[in-house]
Design a protein around this motif. Structure first.
Motif, PDB file in Angstrom:
ATOM      1  N   GLY A 165     -11.813 -29.230  45.336  1.00  0.00           N
ATOM      2  CA  GLY A 165     -12.507 -30.404  45.853  1.00  0.00           C
ATOM      3  C   GLY A 165     -11.639 -31.264  46.759  1.00  0.00           C
ATOM      4  N   PRO A 166     -12.187 -31.832  47.822  1.00  0.00           N
ATOM      5  CA  PRO A 166     -11.419 -32.611  48.787  1.00  0.00           C
ATOM      6  C   PRO A 166     -10.745 -33.842  48.204  1.00  0.00           C
ATOM      7  N   SER A 167     -11.307 -34.402  47.130  1.00  0.00           N
ATOM      8  CA  SER A 167     -10.720 -35.620  46.576  1.00  0.00           C
ATOM      9  C   SER A 167      -9.363 -35.357  45.924  1.00  0.00           C
ATOM     10  N   VAL A 168      -9.055 -34.093  45.620  1.00  0.00           N
ATOM     11  CA  VAL A 168      -7.753 -33.773  45.032  1.00  0.00           C
ATOM     12  C   VAL A 168      -6.637 -34.113  46.011  1.00  0.00           C
ATOM     13  N   ILE A 169      -6.840 -33.763  47.282  1.00  0.00           N
ATOM     14  CA  ILE A 169      -5.831 -34.041  48.303  1.00  0.00           C
ATOM     15  C   ILE A 169      -5.946 -35.483  48.785  1.00  0.00           C
ATOM     16  N   ALA A 170      -7.185 -35.977  48.889  1.00  0.00           N
ATOM     17  CA  ALA A 170      -7.388 -37.347  49.368  1.00  0.00           C
ATOM     18  C   ALA A 170      -6.765 -38.369  48.413  1.00  0.00           C
ATOM     19  N   ASN A 171      -6.785 -38.067  47.116  1.00  0.00           N
ATOM     20  CA  ASN A 171      -6.180 -38.950  46.115  1.00  0.00           C
ATOM     21  C   ASN A 171      -4.891 -38.311  45.593  1.00  0.00           C
ATOM     22  N   GLU A 172      -3.957 -38.115  46.503  1.00  0.00           N
ATOM     23  CA  GLU A 172      -2.751 -37.345  46.210  1.00  0.00           C
ATOM     24  C   GLU A 172      -1.984 -37.865  45.001  1.00  0.00           C
ATOM     25  N   GLU A 173      -1.788 -39.186  44.934  1.00  0.00           N
ATOM     26  CA  GLU A 173      -0.982 -39.738  43.845  1.00  0.00           C
ATOM     27  C   GLU A 173      -1.647 -39.527  42.490  1.00  0.00           C
ATOM     28  N   LEU A 174      -2.982 -39.568  42.463  1.00  0.00           N
ATOM     29  CA  LEU A 174      -3.705 -39.453  41.205  1.00  0.00           C
ATOM     30  C   LEU A 174      -3.657 -38.033  40.646  1.00  0.00           C
ATOM     31  N   TYR A 175      -3.729 -37.042  41.542  1.00  0.00           N
ATOM     32  CA  TYR A 175      -3.816 -35.651  41.093  1.00  0.00           C
ATOM     33  C   TYR A 175      -2.603 -34.815  41.475  1.00  0.00           C
ATOM     34  N   LYS A 176      -1.542 -35.463  41.938  1.00  0.00           N
ATOM     35  CA  LYS A 176      -0.368 -34.747  42.436  1.00  0.00           C
ATOM     36  C   LYS A 176       0.240 -33.843  41.377  1.00  0.00           C
ATOM     37  N   ASP A 177       0.461 -34.371  40.178  1.00  0.00           N
ATOM     38  CA  ASP A 177       1.107 -33.578  39.136  1.00  0.00           C
ATOM     39  C   ASP A 177       0.271 -32.354  38.760  1.00  0.00           C
ATOM     40  N   SER A 178      -1.033 -32.539  38.649  1.00  0.00           N
ATOM     41  CA  SER A 178      -1.910 -31.413  38.303  1.00  0.00           C
ATOM     42  C   SER A 178      -1.928 -30.375  39.412  1.00  0.00           C
ATOM     43  N   PHE A 179      -1.933 -30.836  40.668  1.00  0.00           N
ATOM     44  CA  PHE A 179      -1.961 -29.900  41.791  1.00  0.00           C
ATOM     45  C   PHE A 179      -0.655 -29.114  41.871  1.00  0.00           C
ATOM     46  N   ILE A 180       0.464 -29.793  41.663  1.00  0.00           N
ATOM     47  CA  ILE A 180       1.764 -29.111  41.692  1.00  0.00           C
ATOM     48  C   ILE A 180       1.826 -28.062  40.582  1.00  0.00           C
ATOM     49  N   LYS A 181       1.378 -28.431  39.385  1.00  0.00           N
ATOM     50  CA  LYS A 181       1.392 -27.474  38.283  1.00  0.00           C
ATOM     51  C   LYS A 181       0.477 -26.292  38.583  1.00  0.00           C
ATOM     52  N   LEU A 182      -0.699 -26.566  39.157  1.00  0.00           N
ATOM     53  CA  LEU A 182      -1.621 -25.488  39.505  1.00  0.00           C
ATOM     54  C   LEU A 182      -0.968 -24.523  40.490  1.00  0.00           C
ATOM     55  N   ASN A 183      -0.299 -25.071  41.496  1.00  0.00           N
ATOM     56  CA  ASN A 183       0.360 -24.217  42.488  1.00  0.00           C
ATOM     57  C   ASN A 183       1.493 -23.422  41.854  1.00  0.00           C
ATOM     58  N   ASN A 184       2.241 -24.043  40.947  1.00  0.00           N
ATOM     59  CA  ASN A 184       3.308 -23.321  40.252  1.00  0.00           C
ATOM     60  C   ASN A 184       2.748 -22.166  39.431  1.00  0.00           C
ATOM     61  N   LEU A 185       1.627 -22.403  38.764  1.00  0.00           N
ATOM     62  CA  LEU A 185       0.993 -21.345  37.979  1.00  0.00           C
ATOM     63  C   LEU A 185       0.503 -20.219  38.887  1.00  0.00           C
ATOM     64  N   TYR A 186      -0.067 -20.577  40.035  1.00  0.00           N
ATOM     65  CA  TYR A 186      -0.479 -19.562  41.018  1.00  0.00           C
ATOM     66  C   TYR A 186       0.732 -18.771  41.497  1.00  0.00           C
ATOM     67  N   ASN A 187       1.849 -19.473  41.739  1.00  0.00           N
ATOM     68  CA  ASN A 187       3.066 -18.801  42.182  1.00  0.00           C
ATOM     69  C   ASN A 187       3.493 -17.721  41.202  1.00  0.00           C
ATOM     70  N   LEU A 188       3.388 -18.019  39.913  1.00  0.00           N
ATOM     71  CA  LEU A 188       3.791 -17.058  38.892  1.00  0.00           C
ATOM     72  C   LEU A 188       2.925 -15.812  38.899  1.00  0.00           C
ATOM     73  N   LEU A 189       1.725 -15.922  39.439  1.00  0.00           N
ATOM     74  CA  LEU A 189       0.820 -14.774  39.540  1.00  0.00           C
ATOM     75  C   LEU A 189       0.849 -14.157  40.936  1.00  0.00           C
ATOM     76  N   GLY A 190       1.809 -14.586  41.765  1.00  0.00           N
ATOM     77  CA  GLY A 190       1.959 -14.004  43.092  1.00  0.00           C
ATOM     78  C   GLY A 190       1.055 -14.600  44.150  1.00  0.00           C
ATOM     79  N   LEU A 191       0.564 -15.807  43.927  1.00  0.00           N
ATOM     80  CA  LEU A 191      -0.331 -16.482  44.870  1.00  0.00           C
ATOM     81  C   LEU A 191       0.270 -17.821  45.279  1.00  0.00           C
ATOM     82  N   LYS A 192      -0.189 -18.335  46.396  1.00  0.00           N
ATOM     83  CA  LYS A 192       0.283 -19.629  46.864  1.00  0.00           C
ATOM     84  C   LYS A 192      -0.884 -20.412  47.444  1.00  0.00           C
TER      85      LYS A 192
END
Length: 313
Positions: A98-125
């Motif tokens: 959803g666009p609000s994840v990036i639009a509200n960066e400070e609110l969802y930053k930690d969750s987004f970073i963790k999501l990307n880290n989890l994707y990284n572990l599965l070979g995705l970015k």
């Protein structure tokens, strides 16, 4: 539960946060059908639609829970060894964040970073691409043959958990630390996982020997079985201890009749893990970033997969 299952469950939990998958009727149906998984929507639709309709009236769906729907789907796909479909679903979900994840960066930053880290572990970015001042595009990049990599990782983890649970716990700790952003701890655990697995292959007569004997034995570079044979390994260990990691390449090249290429290569990775993990603050501090840590986790995983395949196939 295998570590890859835990990673997928953690990903499902983040998508359960409303901005990551918009609370709209038909949203999950679209995502699943776009990656060829429409039958799973039919199976778990009660968890995937925010509303139900009764006599033409829209009502809130008390069963709606993205986590339950996704977690069940991922479990089914893993049980059926459908790694390609797992990658396809992760990609489609990421592309529809959803666009609000990036639009509200400070609110969802930690969750987004963790999501990307989890994707990284599965070979995705997950890439966020700025289109212009009015918007952006999210794009999930998959590395080559990630479905095969997932299958290898699943097999290795099951083998470790069954036969070497202490090593499995250390490897699991590495992945968990990386997902949480504790990259030095992740690298330290990778180092311990390597020494732990090769310590299992030293041979019964030599239980007090160091892990590098197990490494050289497992690579096939050392095939001795007697006390006399073991003495041939002493110069290797002595030189490592005397000269330190920086001279290991010269030592292997100059002091052995054989090249010991595999032993040297894996020991070099161990050396790197030591420099960035356990010994990161000794001498000149080593700077570690997220991409470096991910590379080291992948190297460690590949070595563990190699040991697993060597001992089971």
């Amino acid at each position: 539960m295998k570590e890859q299952e835990i990673i997928l469950s953690q990903i499902s939990a983040i998508y359960d946060i409303s901005p990551f998958v918009k609370y709209e009727d038909g949203q999950m149906k679209m995502i699943l059908k776009c990656c060829g998984l429409g039958e799973y929507y039919d199976k778990y639709s009660e968890y995937l639609e925010p509303h139900y309709y009764n006599s033409g009236y829209q009502n809130k769906n008390p069963s709606y829970r993205i986590f339950l729907g996704l977690d069940n789907i991922f479990s089914d796909l893993m049980n059926d060894n459908c790694q390609e479909k797992i990658i396809a679903l992760l990609t489609e979900l990421g592309n529809n964040i959803g666009p609000s994840v990036i639009a509200n960066e400070e609110l969802y930053k930690d969750s987004f970073i963790k999501l990307n880290n989890l994707y990284n572990l599965l070979g995705l970015k997950i890439e966020v691409i700025d289109i212009d001042i009015y918007g952006y595009k999210i794009n999930v990049v998959a590395h080559t043959c990630q479905s095969e990599r997932l299958a290898d990782d699943f097999g290795m983890e099951k083998w470790l958990k069954n036969y070497y649970p202490a090593v499995y716990a250390i490897y699991k700790s590495a992945l968990e630390s990386f997902a949480l952003g504790n990259i030095v701890a992740a690298v330290e655990s990778c180092r311990s996982a390597l020494t732990g697995i090769f310590s299992q292959f030293k041979g019964i007569p030599f239980k007090n020997s160091k892990w590098i004997l197990g490494l050289a034995t497992e690579t096939g570079d050392f095939t001795g079985t007697t006390a006399e044979d073991i003495s041939l390994m002493q110069p290797i260990k002595a030189a490592i201890e005397q000269h330190g990691k920086k001279d290991i390449s010269d030592f292997f090249g100059d002091n052995l009749e054989g090249s010991y290429k595999k032993t040297k290569a894996i020991y070099s990775i161990y050396s790197m893990l030591s420099d960035y993990g356990t010994h990161s603050q000794e001498g000149t501090p080593e700077t570690l970033n997220n991409d470096d840590a991910l590379m080291m986790i992948r190297m460690t995983t590949d070595i563990l997969v190699w040991v697993y395949q060597k001992n089971t196939i």
